[in-house]
Write a protein that holds these residues in place. Structure first.
Motif, PDB file in Angstrom:
ATOM      1  N   PHE A  36       0.799  -1.150  -0.133  1.00  0.00           N
ATOM      2  CA  PHE A  36       0.022  -0.017   0.027  1.00  0.00           C
ATOM      3  C   PHE A  36       0.842   1.379   0.080  1.00  0.00           C
ATOM      4  O   PHE A  36       2.188   1.224   0.246  1.00  0.00           O
ATOM      5  CB  PHE A  36      -0.760  -0.101   1.269  1.00  0.00           C
ATOM      6  CG  PHE A  36      -1.895  -1.356   1.387  1.00  0.00           C
ATOM      7  CD1 PHE A  36      -2.829  -1.178   0.488  1.00  0.00           C
ATOM      8  CD2 PHE A  36      -1.644  -2.221   2.190  1.00  0.00           C
ATOM      9  CE1 PHE A  36      -3.885  -2.276   0.512  1.00  0.00           C
ATOM     10  CE2 PHE A  36      -2.551  -3.312   1.985  1.00  0.00           C
ATOM     11  CZ  PHE A  36      -3.557  -3.477   1.304  1.00  0.00           C
ATOM     12  N   THR A  42       0.017   0.109   6.988  1.00  0.00           N
ATOM     13  CA  THR A  42       0.725  -0.931   6.691  1.00  0.00           C
ATOM     14  C   THR A  42       2.427  -0.571   6.462  1.00  0.00           C
ATOM     15  O   THR A  42       3.367  -1.053   7.232  1.00  0.00           O
ATOM     16  CB  THR A  42       0.441  -1.650   5.453  1.00  0.00           C
ATOM     17  OG1 THR A  42      -0.987  -2.071   5.644  1.00  0.00           O
ATOM     18  CG2 THR A  42       1.428  -3.081   5.318  1.00  0.00           C
ATOM     19  N   HIS A  92      -1.021  -7.644   5.423  1.00  0.00           N
ATOM     20  CA  HIS A  92      -2.126  -7.749   6.504  1.00  0.00           C
ATOM     21  C   HIS A  92      -3.198  -8.994   6.379  1.00  0.00           C
ATOM     22  O   HIS A  92      -2.766  -9.797   5.393  1.00  0.00           O
ATOM     23  CB  HIS A  92      -2.562  -6.476   6.807  1.00  0.00           C
ATOM     24  CG  HIS A  92      -3.364  -5.859   5.975  1.00  0.00           C
ATOM     25  ND1 HIS A  92      -4.057  -6.488   4.704  1.00  0.00           N
ATOM     26  CD2 HIS A  92      -3.736  -4.464   5.739  1.00  0.00           C
ATOM     27  CE1 HIS A  92      -4.658  -5.684   3.956  1.00  0.00           C
ATOM     28  NE2 HIS A  92      -4.720  -4.476   4.574  1.00  0.00           N
ATOM     29  N   ALA A 160      -8.159  -4.783   0.598  1.00  0.00           N
ATOM     30  CA  ALA A 160      -7.699  -4.239   1.786  1.00  0.00           C
ATOM     31  C   ALA A 160      -8.643  -4.314   2.982  1.00  0.00           C
ATOM     32  O   ALA A 160      -9.734  -4.615   3.249  1.00  0.00           O
ATOM     33  CB  ALA A 160      -7.637  -2.728   1.056  1.00  0.00           C
ATOM     34  N   ALA A 161      -7.876  -4.023   4.120  1.00  0.00           N
ATOM     35  CA  ALA A 161      -8.544  -4.066   5.376  1.00  0.00           C
ATOM     36  C   ALA A 161      -9.667  -3.259   5.502  1.00  0.00           C
ATOM     37  O   ALA A 161     -10.718  -3.700   6.034  1.00  0.00           O
ATOM     38  CB  ALA A 161      -7.553  -3.989   6.544  1.00  0.00           C
ATOM     39  N   SER A 162      -9.466  -2.202   4.785  1.00  0.00           N
ATOM     40  CA  SER A 162     -10.500  -0.946   4.961  1.00  0.00           C
ATOM     41  C   SER A 162     -11.657  -1.393   4.012  1.00  0.00           C
ATOM     42  O   SER A 162     -12.745  -1.230   4.432  1.00  0.00           O
ATOM     43  CB  SER A 162      -9.883   0.357   4.280  1.00  0.00           C
ATOM     44  OG  SER A 162      -9.154  -0.068   3.132  1.00  0.00           O
ATOM     45  N   THR A 185      -4.451   3.575   2.504  1.00  0.00           N
ATOM     46  CA  THR A 185      -5.435   4.771   3.074  1.00  0.00           C
ATOM     47  C   THR A 185      -4.792   6.051   3.714  1.00  0.00           C
ATOM     48  O   THR A 185      -5.328   6.656   4.293  1.00  0.00           O
ATOM     49  CB  THR A 185      -6.383   3.838   4.548  1.00  0.00           C
ATOM     50  OG1 THR A 185      -5.138   3.138   5.124  1.00  0.00           O
ATOM     51  CG2 THR A 185      -7.305   2.895   3.991  1.00  0.00           C
ATOM     52  N   GLN A 203      -7.318   1.589  10.292  1.00  0.00           N
ATOM     53  CA  GLN A 203      -6.602   1.113  11.409  1.00  0.00           C
ATOM     54  C   GLN A 203      -6.221   2.133  12.325  1.00  0.00           C
ATOM     55  O   GLN A 203      -5.824   3.314  11.831  1.00  0.00           O
ATOM     56  CB  GLN A 203      -5.393   0.101  11.169  1.00  0.00           C
ATOM     57  CG  GLN A 203      -5.601  -1.160  10.312  1.00  0.00           C
ATOM     58  CD  GLN A 203      -4.580  -1.722   9.571  1.00  0.00           C
ATOM     59  OE1 GLN A 203      -3.263  -2.024  10.063  1.00  0.00           O
ATOM     60  NE2 GLN A 203      -4.700  -1.696   8.241  1.00  0.00           N
TER      61      GLN A 203
END
Ligand code: ASP
Length: 324
Positions: A36, A42, A92, A160-162, A185, A203
């Motif tokens: 990212f 990250t 992640h 992505a986590a988002s 992000t 995060q």
């Protein structure tokens, strides 16, 4: 006879190669690939860990940001890199969600890598631009439901986590809004601060200072219990979405076939880095936490990754989200 001697010499060289390699490793700069954009969560973890591991290995580790495609470009590159310990990856939870999200994922997270160890756990927060009308989580849900056509949810792309957090949020409140993907992000946060997008899940490593400085509104954290660095922010569960829980973890990877002695050195350096007092303090300030040493091992990392793939796969399939 000469032929035989040459054969033996070659044989000996081959047999000794892994040991010599490990004794000498690392003799040059190591590249740690981040999937990212620079400045995001990250990247923040990567730079802290790279410094600690580099000090321990007595060799510089440089961070290279290779964003895009929801964080799937960097792993595809590392999977094909030379298996010599000089190109490694941090990633992640996306390593466990991508197999269900991408029909043609160009790598297998379990089989195409050597797993070095888990790094840290981090909560997520649901935030909005500073002037977003809703004052608490209940109002947020009501507002999103009645204004869904005009709301933009930022994320770092599919995988992505988002993205995962936003998708689960929309599923939980049974409302779809427009998503706006970024290469990470960090650029998404820039647009949230500028008011170009409305809400985002990200995060605490990226949101804590903006929350504390009042630059964004925060509605909830995604962990089971409240986060020590943000004690006044309710959990999603408390705020009204029972059992909504996401914890973002990072792990380190090397290309498949990287010699075991090299992986052992990287694991050892990781364990030293995450125990370092400065790293731990920085993590704590940002709401994150180093994993305990027994999770920072290849075996624990691979087993956890497998469990996460098994956990998220069916949830993603049920949500019907995927890329061809
Ligand atoms: N961690 C972020 C996400 O997955 C991306 C980033 O690190 O910039 O949404």
């Amino acid at each position: 006879m000469l032929k035989f001697c040459l054969g033996v010499a070659v044989c000996l060289t081959l047999l000794l190669a892994p040991q010599l390699h490990a004794q000498q490793y690392p003799t040059k700069v190591i590249t740690l690939m981040v999937p990212f954009a620079a400045g995001g969560p990250t990247d923040t973890v990567a730079r802290l860990v790279a410094k600690g591991m580099g000090d321990s290995l007595k060799q510089q580790i440089i961070v290279e940001n290779v964003g895009g495609a929801g964080g799937t470009i960097a792993p595809a590159r590392v999977a094909k890199a030379a298996p010599d310990g000089y190109t490694i990856l941090i990633h992640h939870i996306g390593m466990s969600t991508a197999p269900a999200l991408y029909r043609k994922l160009p790598y297998n997270p379990l089989n195409d890598f050597e797993h070095i160890g888990l790094v840290n756990d981090t909560p997520m927060t649901l935030i909005a631009r500073k002037d977003f009308p809703a004052k608490d989580f209940k109002e947020l849900i009501a507002y999103v439901k009645t204004n869904k056509e005009k709301i933009n949810l930022a994320n770092a792309g599919l995988g992505a986590a988002s993205h995962l957090c936003g998708m689960l949020f929309m599923t939980a409140i049974q409302t779809d809004v427009t998503t706006v993907p970024y290469g990470g992000t960090a650029p998404a946060m820039k647009d949230l601060l500028g008011g170009q997008v409305d809400i985002m899940c990200d995060q605490t490593t990226n949101t804590t200072s903006q929350i504390k400085g009042g630059a964004v509104k925060v509605y909830a954290v995604t962990t089971k219990t409240r986060v020590a660095s943000l004690p006044n922010v309710p959990t999603m569960h408390e705020a009204g979405l029972p059992n909504f829980e996401i914890v973002i973890w990072h792990g380190l990877y090397a290309p498949k076939g990287t010699p075991k002695p090299v992986i052992d050195q990287l694991t050892k350096a990781l364990q030293v880095a995450i125990k370092d007092a400065t790293v731990k303090q920085r993590f704590a300030d940002l709401g994150a936490e180093s994993v305990v040493e027994k999770r920072a091992t290849p075996e624990a990392h691979k087993a956890f990754l497998k469990a996460e793939i098994d956990k998220w796969g069916p949830i993603i399939k049920k949500a019907g989200v995927y890329a061809d």
